[in-house]
Each structure stands twice: as structure tokens, then as C-alpha cells.
Write an enzyme that holds these catalytic residues in place. Structure first.
Site: not given
Length: 711
Positions: A342, A399, A401, A406, A428, A449
Site C-alpha cells: 500500500d 487500486v 478505478e 493504474k 471491474s 476481476h
């Protein structure tokens, strides 16, 4: 080769070994019935001291022949009932031979297999780790049809039998022994047969309990006032749980109640009549089809062939929020070393604490130990340092969306992979092909996913970008199975399959709200149609704020690529709630609902002012159909656009990923069961009344015209 070998030893003990030729497992098929008739007739005409029934395969008996049951239609009802009757008579003759009959259960015994064992006077089971015993017919929309309801009730009593029958519970040998299903456990095959012979020697005049004079059902029959009271409660609970959508549980309860109040042979006939009514039902066909398709997927039908299976040793997770923490737990549970990264050490530690909470819950329920907890936690390394990812076979980013975010974490973490390592996104909605632009090796980039909560949701949707290699797909498939999940494989698009379809469920809820339907009616009828929760509840749980941010990001992507962004009801309603009223969802204090300190919830009062109810209520069936048909139509579009690679992936994904009613067999099977032509006609009627979103796609129209189904 006969399906049952008949071997008599010098002591006069006959061993019947069930070993159906050409089959990996024994099943209760017409061929078996014929062999059983021959074996029982020979026993009746032979001078014997006892009988041992066992199996020549690794498992004892797998149950009914589902292919045979799937083919039973209304024209075969009488012959099916007659076959049931004859099969029960054979087992009845077996248990009334006048000599002891022992089941030597050398492996899994399910359904009809366990019913054969129940027709024996004594049961010795080999205590193998992977063996299970049970009557799971309810999960297939059926009930035990070879005496299982009748015998189990008379062995364990109504209170003991019903949980096993209604839940389809599968028990390990030791659990089956504790429950009273079997009499002895054996350590080896030889030990099992020795125990069987010993019992025969000690029990020369064996009788079933129900064949002894004065036998009474343990605890009492359904006529007993105490039992009758609990059965009334069970009936109401059953109706509430299954909503009248699956007839098998109610048929099992009825057969148990009625059968407990009559003699044994009459109870067998009652059981047969209920099974005959179930076997031709659409629900049974759908659930059996679901069983076959799940086995097809788990058997690797969607995995590229000819590629050696892979095993993963070290996996990196980027993002220690709920999703990343859940994936870390799932991987560590499978014995894989996990690096949970993280932006801060504190955030990573918090993500690891999720696994602590899950394991503590399992320990409380007696399903885990402190030792297992310590071993799992030792596999998870929380960190804020990307260099700790060095040597990973697989890195999964989980992480927020956001395309730019990303891309940054991909560029930072990907160099730490081994040369053949895979980088996966848990997105997703965002197209994998676009996200792979940030990768130095797009052929090794894929979508994985997961569904929340990861520790309880069984599905993973694998998404192939345009450059994803078959080897990457095959190895990703292996990873999903390694962590005990069910993989479906789809091609790239905005939202892929599950998110696209789930969006239509939530969107139709908002469309109904705009049409003036009471929000509680929307929620109630969605559940009555079989959905686990209503569409407004689903949106609150997902978070209106998250959906708002995702829509904003997706709109930018679509417009940037020259596409047309279509505003749906979800956007009109959701954006208004977020922008004008700061209603952002359950995690933010409230959305469509207000959430109270005692755990209850109520519709936000102002919602009905913003979306006033119509003075002309819509027909209830229209509301239910709009909720289910909208999703099924989107599944057809996904198949038409080649997003879905197979019908099986669509059906399994719709049930296990987004909660489409299981009794339908999945969204595409729902269309088959409804009737493709009838479904198409209903869509046309809905389109005329409610809008073009119900217009049948070309693929559906073509199948309706040709009389084809989705297979």
C-alpha cells in the site's frame, strides 16, 4: 462385463461389487437397475449367510444418472414412476433377504449411492480425507427417490433428517458417523471388509428398525403436537427463504410429513410421486444444466489447451483496501506467499488485519485453529516498498478505478516480476487493452476481476485484452483454481460481462423509480423474482459515490476514443442524488436508504418527494420481468459481441458473480427455459411499452426464428 460382480466365499458371504463398465463413477442408471435386479434375484435363490455391498471404483456411488434425468419429459412420467417403483422394490427385497446386509463404503456416496447404503442393515465407511456422504438432490431441484426420505426419517427422526435433506449437506466420514448415517469407520480397505464380515458373523438375523414390530419414528411423527409445531415453523421459514421459486424443498418437507404418518411402503410411494412431479419441472432442468456447466468450467473448458499447468509461489497485491486485503487472504489461504503493498506501511498493516478478522471468525465457529491462523498470517508481508515485490510470479493491482493511477502502479511494480511473470488488474469496468498500454509486456497483462467480499464470493472473471497471450490466460486460469475460485473467461469491453449485466439490474431499478414505482415495491418484487437484494439496496452497497466516479472516468474514456456515451437511468438518478443531495451510499451514511444504529434501514423520506409515485401502478409481472429480462438481454448482447466466450461462462458468471436467481440456471438458460420464441415476443411487448432497451438483439431474433436455444 456386468455392472455388479457377484462373488461368494467359502463362508457363504456374497460380495456385490458395483463397477459399471465404461464409467469413471457408478450411477443409478437403467443399466445399473438391470444389474441390481439380476443380483438380487440371484441372492434370493442362493444359500447365503450375508451380503457385502461395495464398489470397484475409487468412489462408492455418485448418485443418479443426470443425463438420463435431464431427458425425462411429460410423455415419460408414467414409465419414470414405474421405474422408480421397481428400483425401490429391488432395494426392499435386498433389506428383507433374511440375512445381514452390510454396505462397505469405500469412498464418496451421494444421492442414490447413499440410498443403497441406507437399504443395508449396517454401514462401514472407509475414512478417506476426500470422501463425502449425503443426499444433495435438493441442489438439483429433486428429492431422494430411492427411499432416502423414507429411510432417513425412520433412522434419525424428522428433526434429524430434515436438515440433511433440505440443505443437501455433504458429510465427511467422521461427521456421518457422528450423525448416525454410518455405524463404523475403517482405516483401510481391508479393515473395512473385515469389519463388515465380523458384523455379519455377529448378526445372523438382521432386520431394519422399521421392519421390527412396534417401531416408531425417533422423536415422533408429524402427527405429534410438538413435531407439528416445529414443522409449521419450518414451512414458513422455507417459504420465506426460497420464495416459492424452487419446489424441491417444499416437496421434501411434504414427503417427510406425509410419509411419517403412514406405513413404510406407502411412504415410499409418496416419495416417488413427489420426485416424479419434480423431475420434469423447469427448475430441475435448469439446476441440472447448471451442475453440468459448472463441471465443464471447473474441468478447464475455457482454458487454452496444450499449455503446462502452472503453480504460483509468490503473489504481489497492490492496494490494501477491502478488495486487495481480500485477495491477499484468498492467496495466503491457498499457501501462497503474499506481498501486500500500500502507499503506507500503516495502510498495508490494516489490510493484513482483514485476514486476522476472517480467521478469528472461523476460529469462533470451530472451522479453524490458532495454528492455522498463525500459518496464514505468516505468509502475508505488508509493505510500502515496491522492491519487496521482487520475484513475484504474479502481481494483481487492486487500486481505485482510475486509468492514470493504474498506469503509475503498473510501471512501478511490473519490473519486480520474474521474467515470465503476469501482471493483472482487478478492475471491474475499465478495458484491459487500454490498461495494458502502461505495461512493457502487454502479452503478459490480463484482468482478474474478483468479487467482494473475496473470502466468500466464489467467482473470478478473467478478462483477456487484445494482446493477452494464451499462455498468460492459461496460467491465470490455473491461479484462480489454485486459490479455490471458479474462473470464467471473457473478452475485453467496457464493464466486460458481469459489470455490464449488473449495471442493467441497477439501471432498471432507477428506471422503475423514474416511472413512479414505490421504491419498496421495486425492492420487494426484485427479491420475489429471485434476486438476493433489490436494485436500490445493491446501489447503496456498491456506493453511489463510487459508481459516480466510475461513470465519470468511463465517460471520458468513451468520448476520448470517439464513442457515444449513452446516459442511463442510473446516471440520471445517481448523479442527482450525489450532486444535489450528497447521498453517496451506505458507506457514506446513506443513499436510497437511511441506515440506523440498530442495524435497520428505511427508505430515505425525501426519495419519494423527488420521484413521486404514479397514480397508475405498473403490473407486478411487468416489474419482475423488467428486472430479469433486462439482465438476460444484456447477456445475449455480450454473447453476440463475443465478450462472452461461451454460454456456460455466461450462466455460471451470472449466478455466482452477480446473484441472478439460481433456479433459472443463469441468464441464458433462463431464456431457454422461458422458451426462446416466447421470450423474444415478451421482449417486443416490453420494448413497445417501456422503451428500446428491451428490443431483442439480432442474435436472439435469429435463434427465435430458427427454433434454437443457447447451448
Amino acid at each position: 462385463m456386468n455392472a455388479i460382480r457377484y462373488e461368494k466365499d467359502n463362508a457363504g458371504i456374497v460380495t456385490l461389487t458395483i463397477d459399471m463398465p465404461g464409467q469413471a463413477v457408478n450411477t443409478m442408471s437403467p443399466a445399473f437397475a438391470e444389474a441390481l435386479e439380476e443380483a438380487v434375484s440371484q441372492l434370493e435363490n442362493d444359500d447365503i449367510r450375508g451380503v457385502i455391498v461395495t464398489s470397484g471404483k475409487d468412489t462408492f456411488f455418485a448418485g443418479g444418472d443426470l443425463h438420463y434425468l435431464l431427458g425425462i419429459d411429460e410423455s415419460q412420467v408414467e414409465s419414470f414412476y414405474d421405474n422408480l417403483t421397481r428400483n425401490k422394490q429391488r432395494l426392499r427385497r435386498l433389506e428383507q433377504l433374511g440375512v445381514p446386509v452390510v454396505a462397505a463404503i469405500n469412498g464418496t456416496a451421494l444421492g442414490g449411492g447413499l440410498e443403497i447404503c441406507l437399504a443395508c442393515h449396517y454401514r462401514v465407511v472407509l475414512d478417506k480425507p476426500k470422501s463425502v456422504l449425503g443426499l444433495p438432490e435438493v441442489s438439483l431441484g429433486l428429492l431422494p427417490g430411492a427411499g432416502g426420505v423414507t429411510r432417513l426419517t425412520r433412522m434419525l427422526g424428522i428433526d434429524g433428517a430434515l436438515p440433511l435433506l433440505l440443505e443437501g449437506t455433504k458429510l465427511k466420514p467422521a461427521q456421518a458417523h457422528e450423525a448416525g448415517l454410518v455405524d463404523e469407520l475403517a482405516a483401510t480397505g481391508d479393515d473395512m471388509l473385515a469389519r463388515a464380515r465380523a458384523w455379519i458373523g455377529a448378526s445372523p438375523e438382521a432386520l431394519q428398525p422399521w421392519d421390527r414390530e412396534g417401531h416408531a419414528i425417533p422423536g415422533g411423527s408429524a402427527a405429534d403436537p410438538r413435531i407439528a409445531q416445529t414443522l409449521a415453523f419450518r414451512s414458513a421459514k422455507l417459504r420465506g427463504r426460497h420464495r416459492g421459486l424452487t419446489p424441491a424443498p417444499e416437496a421434501i418437507l411434504a414427503a417427510t410429513i406425509e410419509g411419517s404418518q403412514v406405513d413404510f411402503d406407502t411412504a415410499l410411494r409418496i416419495e416417488s410421486r413427489y420426485l416424479t412431479s419434480l423431475v420434469t419441472s423447469p427448475v430441475a432442468k435448469n439446476l441440472i444444466n447448471h451442475f453440468f456447466q459448472l463441471n465443464q468450467i471447473n474441468g478447464g473448458a475455457s482454458r487454452p489447451q496444450g499449455i503446462e499447468r502452472a503453480a504460483f509461489n509468490k503473489v504481489g497485491i497492490l492496494g490494501a483496501g477491502m478488495m486487495g486485503a481480500g485477495i491477499a487472504y484468498a492467496a495466503a489461504k491457498a499457501g501462497i506467499e503474499v506481498v501486500l503493498k500500500d502507499v503506507s506501511q500503516q495502510g498495508a498493516e490494516k489490510g493484513k488485519a482483514y485476514s486476522t478478522r476472517v480467521m478469528d471468525g472461523l476460529i469462533t465457529k470451530g472451522r479453524a485453529t490458532d495454528e492455522k491462523k498463525a500459518a496464514l498470517l505468516a505468509l502475508i508481508q505488508p509493505t510500502d516498498n515496491a522492491e519487496d515485490l521482487a520475484g513475484c510470479d504474479l502481481i494483481i493491482e487492486a487500486v481505485f478505478e482510475n486509468v492514470e493511477l493504474k498506469a503509475r502502479v503498473t510501471a512501478q511494480a511490473e519490473p519486480q516480476l520474474i521474467d515470465t511473470g503476469i501482471f493483472a488488474s482487478n478492475t471491474s469496468t475499465l478495458p484491459i487493452t487500454g490498461l495494458a498500454k502502461a505495461s512493457a509486456r502487454p502479452e503478459n497483462f490480463i484482468g482478474l476481476h474478483f468479487f467482494s467480499p473475496v473470502d466468500r464470493m466464489p467467482l473470478v472473471e478473467i478478462i483477456c485484452g487484445k494482446q493477452t497471450s494464451d499462455e498468460t490466460l492459461a496460467r491465470s486460469f490455473d491461479f484462480v483454481q489454485q486459490i479455490g475460485k471458479v474462473p470464467i473467461v471473457v473478452n475485453d469491453s467496457m464493464g466486460f460481462f458481469t459489470s455490464r449485466v449488473f449495471r442493467t439490474f441497477m439501471d432498471e431499478g432507477c428506471a422503475l423509480l423514474e416511472d413512479g414505482v414505490d421504491p419498496l415495491v421495486i425492492e420487494s418484487l426484485a427479491r420475489a423474482a429471485g434476486m438476493p437484494v433489490g436494485p436500490l439496496t445493491a446501489q447503496d452497497q456498491v456506493s453511489l459515490k463510487l459508481a459516480y466516479d466510475v461513470r465519470t472516468a468511463n465517460r471520458k474514456l468513451v468520448v476520448a476514443e470517439g464513442g457515444e456515451w449513452k446516459v442511463l437511468a442510473t446516471e440520471r438518478v445517481g448523479n442527482r442524488l450525489v450532486e444535489e443531495f450528497n447521498r453517496q451510499g451506505r458507506a457514506y451514511g446513506g443513499g436510497f436508504y437511511d441506515y440506523h444504529d440498530d442495524g435497520s434501514k428505511s427508505i430515505w423520506p425525501q426519495l419519494c418527494e423527488i420521484f413521486p409515485q404514479s397514480d397508475q401502478p405498473l403490473p407486478e409481472q411487468d416489474i419482475k420481468d423488467r428486472i430479469l429480462f433486462r439482465q438476460a438481454l444484456e447477456a445475449v448482447r455480450c454473447l453476440e459481441e463475443k465478450v462472452l466466450r461461451s454460454v456456460a461462462d455466461g450462466n455460471i458468471g451470472s449466478i455466482m458473480g452477480i446473484g441472478f436467481p439460481q433456479h433459472t440456471g443463469g441468464q441464458l438458460q433462463f431464456i431457454n427455459s422461458y422458451g426462446v420464441r416466447a421470450f423474444t415476443q415478451r421482449c417486443l411487448a416490453l420494448a413497445q411499452k417501456y422503451g428500446e432497451r428491451f428490443t431483442p438483439p439480432a442474435l436472439l431474433l435469429a435463434k427465435a426464428e430458427k427454433g434454437e436455444t443457447f447451448a
